[in-house]
Scaffold this motif. Sequence first.
Motif, short mmCIF file in Angstrom:
data_model
loop_
_atom_site.label_atom_id
_atom_site.label_comp_id
_atom_site.label_asym_id
_atom_site.label_seq_id
_atom_site.Cartn_x
_atom_site.Cartn_y
_atom_site.Cartn_z
N VAL A 11 0.84 -1.20 0.00
CA VAL A 11 0.00 0.00 0.00
C VAL A 11 0.88 1.25 0.00
O VAL A 11 1.82 1.36 0.78
CB VAL A 11 -0.92 0.04 1.25
N VAL A 46 -4.70 7.07 -2.37
CA VAL A 46 -3.97 5.81 -2.29
C VAL A 46 -3.48 5.52 -3.70
O VAL A 46 -4.27 5.33 -4.62
CB VAL A 46 -4.88 4.67 -1.79
N CYS A 72 -2.64 -0.19 -3.95
CA CYS A 72 -3.11 -1.16 -2.96
C CYS A 72 -3.66 -2.35 -3.73
O CYS A 72 -3.91 -2.26 -4.93
CB CYS A 72 -4.16 -0.56 -2.02
N ARG A 127 -7.08 -4.89 4.67
CA ARG A 127 -7.90 -3.89 4.04
C ARG A 127 -8.57 -2.98 5.07
O ARG A 127 -8.53 -1.75 4.98
CB ARG A 127 -8.98 -4.59 3.20
N TRP A 150 -0.63 -5.46 6.73
CA TRP A 150 -1.78 -4.57 6.63
C TRP A 150 -2.96 -5.30 6.01
O TRP A 150 -2.83 -5.93 4.98
CB TRP A 150 -1.45 -3.33 5.80
N THR A 178 5.70 2.45 8.73
CA THR A 178 5.51 3.09 7.44
C THR A 178 6.80 3.76 6.99
O THR A 178 7.49 4.39 7.79
CB THR A 178 4.41 4.16 7.55
N TRP A 206 -9.13 -4.62 -2.69
CA TRP A 206 -9.55 -3.71 -1.62
C TRP A 206 -10.33 -2.51 -2.15
O TRP A 206 -10.94 -1.77 -1.40
CB TRP A 206 -8.33 -3.16 -0.88
N LEU A 217 -6.50 5.26 7.03
CA LEU A 217 -6.67 6.24 5.96
C LEU A 217 -7.66 7.33 6.37
O LEU A 217 -7.45 8.52 6.11
CB LEU A 217 -7.17 5.50 4.70
N ARG A 250 -7.88 -2.44 8.23
CA ARG A 250 -6.96 -1.64 9.03
C ARG A 250 -6.48 -0.45 8.20
O ARG A 250 -6.41 0.68 8.68
CB ARG A 250 -5.78 -2.52 9.46
N THR A 251 -6.18 -0.73 6.93
CA THR A 251 -5.75 0.36 6.05
C THR A 251 -6.85 1.42 5.95
O THR A 251 -6.58 2.63 6.05
CB THR A 251 -5.43 -0.18 4.64
N LEU A 280 3.21 1.59 3.26
CA LEU A 280 2.88 0.81 4.44
C LEU A 280 3.58 -0.53 4.35
O LEU A 280 3.42 -1.24 3.36
CB LEU A 280 1.37 0.61 4.55
#
Lengths: 435, 479
Positions: free
Chosen positions: A320, A389, A392, A366, A364, A345, A396, A373, A368-369, A360
Amino acid sequence: MELWPGDRSMGSTLEIDGFGPLPLVRPGSAAELGEIVRAAASNGSALYPLGGGTKLDLGNPPTRQGNVVDMRALNQVIDFPARDMTVTVQAGMAVASLQEILAHEKLRLPIDVASLRSLTLPARREGAQQSTVGGVLATNESGPRRLGFGTLRDYVIGISVMNDEGREFKAGGRVVKNVAGYDLCKLLVGSLGTLGIITQVTFKLRPLADQHALAAIPCAAESLEELVNRIHGSRTRPVALEALNPSAASVALGQVSLPLPTGHWMVIAGYEGNHTAVEWQVRELAKELGAVTPEVRIGDTAEPLWQALIEFNAWPETKVTFKANLLPSATAAFCAAVDRLAPNTLTKAHAGSGIVVGHLTGDWTRDRTAAFLAVWRELAGKAQGRVIVTRCPWEWKNVINVWGPIGGDAWLMREVKEKFDPHGIFNPGRFYHGI
Amino acid sequence: MPALSQSTLLFDRLLKIVGPEGVLSAVSDLVVYECDGYTIEKHRPDAVVFPTTTDQVVEIVKLCGECGVPFLPRGAGTSLAGGCLPVGGGVMISLTRMKRILEVNCRDRYAVIEPGVVNLWLTNHLKPQGFHFAPDPSSQGACTIGGNVATNSGGPHTLKYGVTVNHVLGLEIVLPDGRVVRTGGPAEDYPGFDLTGVIVGSEGTFGVVTKIWVRITRNPEAYRTLLGVFETVDDATNTISDIIGAGIIPGALEMLDNLILQAVEAAFHFGFPLDAGAVLIMEVDGLEAGLDADAECIIEIAKENRAREVRRASTEAERLLLWKSRKQAFGAVGRLAPSYCTQDGVVPRTKLPHILRVIQEIGRRYDLRIANVFHAGDGNIHPIVLFDERDAAQVKRVLAASHEILDDCIACGGSVTGEHGIGVEKIDFMPKLFSPDDLAMMIRLRSAFNPEGRCSPAKMLPTAGACIEQSKAGRRAAL
């Protein structure tokens, strides 16, 4: 039926964000591209322009079946009047090749482009790994020197584009100063191929610098903001001002043997100009900073460090990547907040321009990202900016809004798209606001 | 133009929006607004309104929509191309009372201003903090930044610092249907299309810009200002190419030919040599460190190109006098002839010797004197054709000669306007510069912003069936 007059010898396909396989077509001329567009228009299919394939992760997944249009056969120099300091090239030319040609005349396009190998496209042909002129225009690529030299919008003085009817249109011209007609060049830069397919472009150029230098200063997290502010307000005029968090510094600067105290951030100021000016600035910066002595790389010895800073944005080993645009003064605080929330990160900022790129690393998911975010977007919003983004897993993207919430001008952008591409031929759905 | 009863209604409602101090409708008042710096064509607006807020602009625009009358924005009216000409009448929205500097942020290097702020006010306002607004058209003491945005104005320092669009970060624009849109903002790289970039230079045909986020630039620490004296224009031009070829981007590179030198010397007594073929004002700026090296390099290059002499402005006063001579050169032309007409062509820099020879030849052929003072570093020429506007036959020759010069600029791969705009003056040249396909896309773009064409009609793009009859006459102008 012979639909695609282009070179079909590749006979290959490409998946974009899990969509496809999409057959590749490779026009050998603008006329062939025109036929391809007209065919797509008549059978209601979409076209996905392709350059070096280094940025295919950017944007939403495609929405309609169609073809990928590989532009790399259109790679010629059309005109290079070096003493006028302009160049006209076809869009499929690799940026690296362009820079090489320009360097023979001690000129350059002062835009930093990461030259990393494509992450998505198999390297099946010579040169397939290289970012193209059309690709960097469509994605508005930039790097450290943007502080001193601006971005692509400041260098495109003319453009030719294949429209939705398979007819080529142009805007601007080949002279450096020109206000005749609407400046469609600006509209096309950063439009992700959604308004038409760029076929040719004219750049204004700058001379190669006589001398350049990088001055690197390690600092503790709590003094980052003050250090960045001091360099920003310095008598010197840096053309680049980069800030790397400890993880980014250790990874990205690993190969350039820069002494880096553990757990420290690295702030790097870049200078260009004639020898006297560069050498004076490096000395002056050291004087202004007092107790801290910058680690200086000058001339050729600075080159690997410049490269490391440029390549960072395309760091390959990450799932990501995000990019934030902020008020420059908010950069340090934003970076620190990212570090606090997601310590692994890799974060680097073009601190003078308010652009932050974060990769990232680690495990990770989806959700949590998405959660992080949301926090970063709120922080960025307070600094008048946004977070997108840039990479990724495509799976996702039905949950993660890669372009972020839309602004008040999004409807007008869609209106422009409707006028330029009413049948949604070009890169449909991939851009901001589903454009 | 609306019928009388309807226009009375319109005036009443305009009065309600902006109050009696904010509307002009008497013919004697309107005459002032029937043209700008381009005086060949005149059209009287039906009313001129002076809003002070975005909300008022919205109401005015909506009212025009209801009444079906055209409208157009106007700044200081210094346009040289008829950008503020109210073709077809309608409501002129003068932004000169929206003149507040709303915010200055030196740390983040931007300012937020209203469109009526005069260019030089902003720079003066920023002086104590050591910043300025980089675009500096020679009319900067009068022109507004809203006007600069409309025409994407340049100036002598564009070679190094760029034109207006390079210094505009965001805009607030009132669209013809009354919707207010903000594009861009104080940060860089907002996602989506660069609408800001394409609104700049749209000559008021997209809507009314009511707020501007501009980039502000740190002042150079020092200058070196040089005056190169050459026997021929060719030598001067080659010097320019060689300077830039040596990797030096001067802050400004301005050329004055022999005829303009006569006028400027008579006006300002700077000490210009009256027998020189051309002089170059060459200025490098930036940090003190390294400037002397650049200046020495320039002197050497000028000498290699047979410069008779290269002088240095040794004091700030001398530098300012030199710049005054340049920026007010147009005023000095009054000493040579009762009237003059200036053009705004652009050629690739290396074609300057060619175009200057063409201009000389055209002058001979039409029996006209043509003086040249221009932004040589950009290839942006401003031939000044001298004449007497009382002589109708001469006026005809002036226009024919001007058009031939512009045609040759196109033939050289250049443009018919570097900084003044298309307006109504150069609308006939658009089909020479652009194909029907090019123009069709520009019309498509305009229709996204201004679908009914009620905002600034008959500007920039030639429209089939709406050809403007251009009465050909002389004009005065300053750049």
